[in-house]
Scaffold this motif. Structure first.
Motif, PDB file in Angstrom:
ATOM      1  N   ARG A  42     -15.020  -9.280   3.141  1.00 16.73           N
ATOM      2  CA  ARG A  42     -16.087  -9.962   2.394  1.00 16.73           C
ATOM      3  C   ARG A  42     -16.992 -10.744   3.336  1.00 16.73           C
ATOM      4  NH1 ARG A  42     -12.045 -10.692  -1.630  1.00 16.73           N
ATOM      5  NH2 ARG A  42     -11.581 -12.829  -1.005  1.00 16.73           N
ATOM      6  N   THR A  43     -16.348 -11.463   4.296  1.00 14.35           N
ATOM      7  CA  THR A  43     -17.163 -12.203   5.270  1.00 14.35           C
ATOM      8  C   THR A  43     -17.985 -11.238   6.115  1.00 14.35           C
ATOM      9  OG1 THR A  43     -15.420 -13.872   5.354  1.00 14.35           O
ATOM     10  CG2 THR A  43     -17.089 -13.943   7.083  1.00 14.35           C
ATOM     11  N   ASN A  44     -17.364 -10.134   6.477  1.00  6.36           N
ATOM     12  CA  ASN A  44     -18.080  -9.142   7.279  1.00  6.36           C
ATOM     13  C   ASN A  44     -19.323  -8.650   6.535  1.00  6.36           C
ATOM     14  OD1 ASN A  44     -18.283  -7.612   9.658  1.00  6.36           O
ATOM     15  ND2 ASN A  44     -17.343  -5.823   8.695  1.00  6.36           N
ATOM     16  N   LEU A  45     -19.157  -8.378   5.256  1.00  2.27           N
ATOM     17  CA  LEU A  45     -20.268  -7.915   4.426  1.00  2.27           C
ATOM     18  C   LEU A  45     -21.377  -8.972   4.373  1.00  2.27           C
ATOM     19  CD1 LEU A  45     -21.337  -5.702   2.578  1.00  2.27           C
ATOM     20  CD2 LEU A  45     -19.959  -6.653   0.713  1.00  2.27           C
ATOM     21  N   ALA A  46     -20.967 -10.235   4.215  1.00  4.16           N
ATOM     22  CA  ALA A  46     -21.966 -11.309   4.170  1.00  4.16           C
ATOM     23  C   ALA A  46     -22.717 -11.400   5.506  1.00  4.16           C
ATOM     24  CB  ALA A  46     -21.295 -12.642   3.834  1.00  4.16           C
ATOM     25  N   LEU A  47     -21.998 -11.216   6.614  1.00  6.33           N
ATOM     26  CA  LEU A  47     -22.648 -11.289   7.927  1.00  6.33           C
ATOM     27  C   LEU A  47     -23.563 -10.084   8.158  1.00  6.33           C
ATOM     28  CD1 LEU A  47     -19.656 -12.596  10.074  1.00  6.33           C
ATOM     29  CD2 LEU A  47     -21.708 -13.871   9.390  1.00  6.33           C
ATOM     30  N   MET A  48     -23.186  -8.929   7.592  1.00  5.65           N
ATOM     31  CA  MET A  48     -24.069  -7.765   7.680  1.00  5.65           C
ATOM     32  C   MET A  48     -25.374  -8.058   6.931  1.00  5.65           C
ATOM     33  SD  MET A  48     -21.303  -4.806   6.814  1.00  5.65           S
ATOM     34  CE  MET A  48     -20.214  -4.068   8.032  1.00  5.65           C
ATOM     35  N   MET A 104     -12.952   1.986  -4.987  1.00  2.00           N
ATOM     36  CA  MET A 104     -13.514   2.768  -3.867  1.00  2.00           C
ATOM     37  C   MET A 104     -14.114   1.846  -2.796  1.00  2.00           C
ATOM     38  SD  MET A 104     -13.483   6.086  -3.976  1.00  2.00           S
ATOM     39  CE  MET A 104     -14.945   6.509  -3.032  1.00  2.00           C
ATOM     40  N   THR A 105     -13.599   1.958  -1.611  1.00  2.00           N
ATOM     41  CA  THR A 105     -14.220   1.187  -0.534  1.00  2.00           C
ATOM     42  C   THR A 105     -14.945   2.083   0.463  1.00  2.00           C
ATOM     43  OG1 THR A 105     -12.136   1.234   0.637  1.00  2.00           O
ATOM     44  CG2 THR A 105     -12.621  -0.771  -0.616  1.00  2.00           C
ATOM     45  N   GLU A 123     -22.152  -4.565  -1.983  1.00  2.00           N
ATOM     46  CA  GLU A 123     -22.151  -5.874  -2.653  1.00  2.00           C
ATOM     47  C   GLU A 123     -21.901  -5.730  -4.150  1.00  2.00           C
ATOM     48  OE1 GLU A 123     -25.072  -8.125   0.562  1.00  2.00           O
ATOM     49  OE2 GLU A 123     -25.911  -7.265  -1.267  1.00  2.00           O
ATOM     50  N   ALA A 124     -22.134  -4.531  -4.682  1.00  2.00           N
ATOM     51  CA  ALA A 124     -21.887  -4.301  -6.107  1.00  2.00           C
ATOM     52  C   ALA A 124     -20.406  -4.004  -6.387  1.00  2.00           C
ATOM     53  CB  ALA A 124     -22.759  -3.140  -6.598  1.00  2.00           C
ATOM     54  N   LEU A 125     -19.609  -3.826  -5.320  1.00  2.00           N
ATOM     55  CA  LEU A 125     -18.175  -3.576  -5.523  1.00  2.00           C
ATOM     56  C   LEU A 125     -17.506  -4.824  -6.085  1.00  2.00           C
ATOM     57  CD1 LEU A 125     -17.328  -1.902  -2.072  1.00  2.00           C
ATOM     58  CD2 LEU A 125     -17.424  -0.731  -4.281  1.00  2.00           C
ATOM     59  N   PRO A 126     -16.456  -4.663  -6.880  1.00  2.00           N
ATOM     60  CA  PRO A 126     -15.691  -5.840  -7.310  1.00  2.00           C
ATOM     61  C   PRO A 126     -15.117  -6.545  -6.078  1.00  2.00           C
ATOM     62  CG  PRO A 126     -14.943  -3.838  -8.443  1.00  2.00           C
ATOM     63  CD  PRO A 126     -15.897  -3.407  -7.398  1.00  2.00           C
ATOM     64  N   ALA A 127     -15.301  -7.868  -6.024  1.00  4.59           N
ATOM     65  CA  ALA A 127     -14.941  -8.623  -4.816  1.00  4.59           C
ATOM     66  C   ALA A 127     -13.489  -8.408  -4.420  1.00  4.59           C
ATOM     67  CB  ALA A 127     -15.225 -10.109  -5.026  1.00  4.59           C
ATOM     68  N   GLU A 128     -12.604  -8.234  -5.422  1.00  2.00           N
ATOM     69  CA  GLU A 128     -11.178  -8.140  -5.089  1.00  2.00           C
ATOM     70  C   GLU A 128     -10.821  -6.833  -4.381  1.00  2.00           C
ATOM     71  OE1 GLU A 128     -12.453  -8.252  -8.053  1.00  2.00           O
ATOM     72  OE2 GLU A 128     -11.622  -6.700  -9.378  1.00  2.00           O
ATOM     73  N   ARG A 129     -11.772  -5.885  -4.346  1.00  2.00           N
ATOM     74  CA  ARG A 129     -11.485  -4.649  -3.616  1.00  2.00           C
ATOM     75  C   ARG A 129     -11.578  -4.845  -2.110  1.00  2.00           C
ATOM     76  NH1 ARG A 129     -11.601  -0.385  -7.331  1.00  2.00           N
ATOM     77  NH2 ARG A 129     -10.744   0.816  -5.595  1.00  2.00           N
ATOM     78  N   LEU A 130     -12.150  -5.972  -1.714  1.00  2.00           N
ATOM     79  CA  LEU A 130     -12.294  -6.228  -0.275  1.00  2.00           C
ATOM     80  C   LEU A 130     -11.407  -7.400   0.137  1.00  2.00           C
ATOM     81  CD1 LEU A 130     -16.194  -5.970   0.042  1.00  2.00           C
ATOM     82  CD2 LEU A 130     -14.507  -4.202   0.591  1.00  2.00           C
ATOM     83  N   THR A 131     -10.887  -7.336   1.361  1.00  2.00           N
ATOM     84  CA  THR A 131     -10.125  -8.466   1.915  1.00  2.00           C
ATOM     85  C   THR A 131     -11.100  -9.587   2.259  1.00  2.00           C
ATOM     86  OG1 THR A 131     -10.384  -7.796   4.210  1.00  2.00           O
ATOM     87  CG2 THR A 131      -8.545  -6.807   2.984  1.00  2.00           C
TER      88      THR A 131
END
Lengths: 504, 504
Positions: A81-87, A1-2, A69-77
């Motif tokens: 992932r970088t976008n999430l880190a910048l958020m 789920m994204t 951030e609790a999502l499995p990393a592979e669910r995100l491109t």
């Protein structure tokens, strides 16, 4: 789920819309707002900034960030992932400071900026000192609060707000090298220049309408998309506006067309970067431009590296002669125009400096602002330290504080940690230009025909399209094979000003 | 304790700032935005509108309203009490509609507006009908939802969004009187006009720069404060911008200077109202302009009542002749200029109509939109009903729907309940003008010298400074001694067009 992640993207897209609103309203304020609306516009901009802050630090942001951030990393491109880190970074930056400190600093800088305008006019450092002291003290507190939240040193915490990821440890070796070589280099360039006959004067006046038409045609030549931006006039030239609506400004002097022309080229460099950011990420943190150093590298690669080069001057000379309705005399030929574009002249004022002496102004400010933030330098000793520095770097005796430590608005505005990016941008521009011209040998011959397509294509591929998907150092390493350093800049200066290389 | 109330004022001041932001960004969109930014600007405006809505319906608003309304009434001044009531009204209006209905209507009107532009071009009512049906159905639902929440009839609920407090029961007697007298009056005016020799043509071309200079000088003459507003060009002229920054637009036709000149005067009338709102209430609901009818009365008192009057034409004629660099011939004297300013000519297009035939266009639209909202008229029968109405009111046979029921953007945009305010504004303008000139006999003689100060002073005192502190009807009664009615308008038309009174 994204879907959690998608909700975050929608949330940050709204923040991006608020920033776009502020961008256009700020542009309007500088360019066309009737003067009686100034105070009310201040309220409107403060409300938008306040809402942006509230939305950034809201429980909603925190909850969505935790969940994503609790999502499995592979669910995100990787971009996601970088976008999430910048958020997360944006959330940390916004929550690092207590609200009353932000407010106190905002009020202090507003007062300080007004007081500075008068103090500069009257060269009255003593009268202005209490205001600057208040700003400095609150900036020191800000730096400590950010430092604690981000695990950085106080000065690095300030740097990081302008140039994410850049540390004092990146800057020091570069500036040490410049400090060691620049004074002697400046001396050699001045000697070389003095040995030449003086440049022939370019006789005006140059009507504003002709300068504007020339500027617009050069913008188009460089690749500016007029469907997504504007050129206007303002007291202090800038590149602003919004995503998809990049607005640059200039000012005209009818006795000299070169400042407006090169100013337009400089701001067009900034604008090309903003216009080249990837459309699909435009409303997200990862889609933003990558910090002040990279942004300045894009203005300087155009203004300094390419558009003062001899190949470009060859193309430019007849265009300028026609555009200014000037006679077909020797003064208007490429040789003499290039002499004007590469004139070196040590002076007191940073913003008027040529590319050779410019870094000296920054070396000094960097040294001084680090010492001010750490407390090693007291503000009462700033003018003397400033004047000593100018004397040792440029051999000039500063006549008054107006032309000394009071000249820039940055410290009065509380912008400590901003100055080094200007010089780092010049280093990055030289390094990118060298790599681009090596990787695509057609770039400079094309520029000599007025064709910027190969250059712009290279910049789009290697810089613009990366946005904030990677740190500055990674973007530079990928593009040029090396981290940020001074070598390419120093080589460029030697080749252009001492060797007079045909392609410099 | 009024701190609860003060917190409400701060909350609504932020909402006012958001609206100001949208106002300037909307102006920018119509006037100077590069076209490639249109979609992104749509996102930005939608975000601002969404935030405004969220903040209006928030629990914070509800709690503060409840708490402030529980205060003893004597703790608040009358302006504060009215402000509080208007805040409650704004909350009720915003909470009356379910979010999905608002969204559905927004999307339907966006689609409908685009389809309408093409349908009008091609005079294709049948192809457009499904879009209009969707908008009408959602508007009917909206009207019912508002009606339930506010205790009004559905049509009154729509009216109330444009003109707070105005009801069908206020309009019906006025429009009945107009309906009874207007057709015969138009006939008499046309007969009178036909008996005169034709007006002499005013020979162009009239360069845009001259028209603009004339427009600016007239704005200044009327009392426009250029430090708090602007004049620019847009496809569809309007008065917009923000509090303290009132921006009007026009468009120029080099073959005829009168439309731009009278358009500027019209928008200046709107702008004078906005610039005359009381400064201390500018960010509060009670400080806003008092609805569409009063706003239109302020544009029309300038454009129609005063600036087409014979005393003003006497002053204007030499100004225009000089401004247009025209010869000193009979065509450019006041007599002939006044003939052009008071030309009556029944036509198909509402926005091109003169002041005599204009109300007929509104009578028809009012009748039709009431029947559409109630369901008494089906959309498939609209063109026939529209054409019948134009024939019976103006004696014209509508040749195609482009010049018939497809001409206006209002219904395609979902603006039902808006049209009547135009005619009510004309009634109010006539009534205010008559009262003003009776109460201060110096107003018209001053206008004849180009001095608008006595008129503007009267409007400031009796209309502008009231803002929304009282309902339209109270403002009119206080200013003119009577509620809104058609008598002054009908008297004005007879005096100007039949009696040719020297002061009309």
């Amino acid at each position: 789920m994204t879907t959690t992640y998608q909700a975050l993207e929608r949330h940050f897209a709204r923040l991006s819309s608020l920033r776009d609103a502020s961008g256009i309203l700020s542009w309007d304020k500088e360019v066309i707002m009737p003067h009686g609306a100034a105070e009310r516009r201040g309220d409107v901009l403060a409300t938008l900034a306040g809402l942006e802050h509230e939305m950034t630090v809201s429980a909603k942001t925190a909850d969505l960030l935790d969940a994503a951030e609790a999502l499995p990393a592979e669910r995100l491109t990787p971009w996601q992932r970088t976008n999430l880190a910048l958020m997360r970074r944006s959330y940390q930056q916004a929550t690092a400071l207590p609200g009353d400190l932000v407010e106190a600093l905002t009020q202090a800088t507003t007062r300080s900026e007004m007081a500075w305008r008068e103090a500069r006019e009257n060269s009255d450092y003593a009268g202005y000192l209490p205001h600057l002291q208040e700003v400095l003290t609150l900036t020191q507190q800000t730096a400590r609060a950010r430092a604690d939240a981000l695990g950085l040193s106080p000065y690095d915490a300030l740097l990081d707000t302008f140039d994410p990821g850049t540390r004092q440890s990146d800057i020091d070796p570069i500036f040490t090298q410049l400090q060691a070589q620049l004074p002697e280099l400046i001396g050699s360039v001045l000697d070389r220049q003095a040995a030449l006959p003086p440049a022939l004067p370019l006789q005006g006046p140059f009507p504003t309408s002709r300068q504007e038409a020339l500027g617009r045609s050069l913008m188009q030549q460089l690749g500016f998309n007029a469907a997504r931006g504007r050129l206007d006039v303002s007291l202090h030239p800038f590149c602003g506006g919004a995503t998809y609506d990049v607005r640059i400004t200039t000012r005209y002097d009818e006795s000299d067309f070169i400042p407006a022309m090169m100013g337009i080229i400089h701001e067009t460099g900034h604008a090309l970067y903003d216009q080249g950011l990837p459309a699909e990420w435009i409303s997200q943190p990862v889609g933003q431009a990558g910090g002040m150093t990279l942004h300045e590298s894009q203005s300087l690669i155009m203004e300094m590296q390419i558009c003062r080069s001899r190949p470009f001057a060859d193309w430019l000379a007849p265009v300028v002669q026609k555009g200014m309705n000037a006679p077909d005399t020797k003064a208007w030929q490429a040789d003499n125009l290039h002499r004007h574009l590469t004139q070196v002249s040590p002076g007191f004022i940073r913003v008027d400096a040529d590319e050779v002496t410019y870094p000296a102004h920054i070396l000094l400010r960097y040294k001084l602002e680090k010492a001010l933030i750490s407390g090693d330098l007291a503000l009462k000793d700033l003018p003397a330290a400033f004047n000593d520095g100018i004397h040792s770097l440029l051999g000039l005796k500063v006549p008054d504080d107006r032309r000394g430590c009071l000249q820039d608005i940055h410290w009065p505005e509380g912008l400590f940690g901003y100055f080094p990016c200007y010089a780092l941008g010049a280093m990055a521009a030289a390094q990118l230009r060298a790599a681009a011209c090596t990787q695509n040998p057609d770039i400079l011959p094309s520029v000599a025909r007025g064709d910027f397509t190969p250059l712009l294509t290279w910049l789009r591929t290697n810089v613009h399209s990366k946005a904030s998907s990677a740190p500055l150092q990674d973007i530079l390493k990928n593009a040029t094979g090396a981290p940020l350093q001074a070598d390419a800049f120093l080589t460029h200066i030697r080749r252009r000003y001492l060797d007079q290389a045909a392609d410099a």
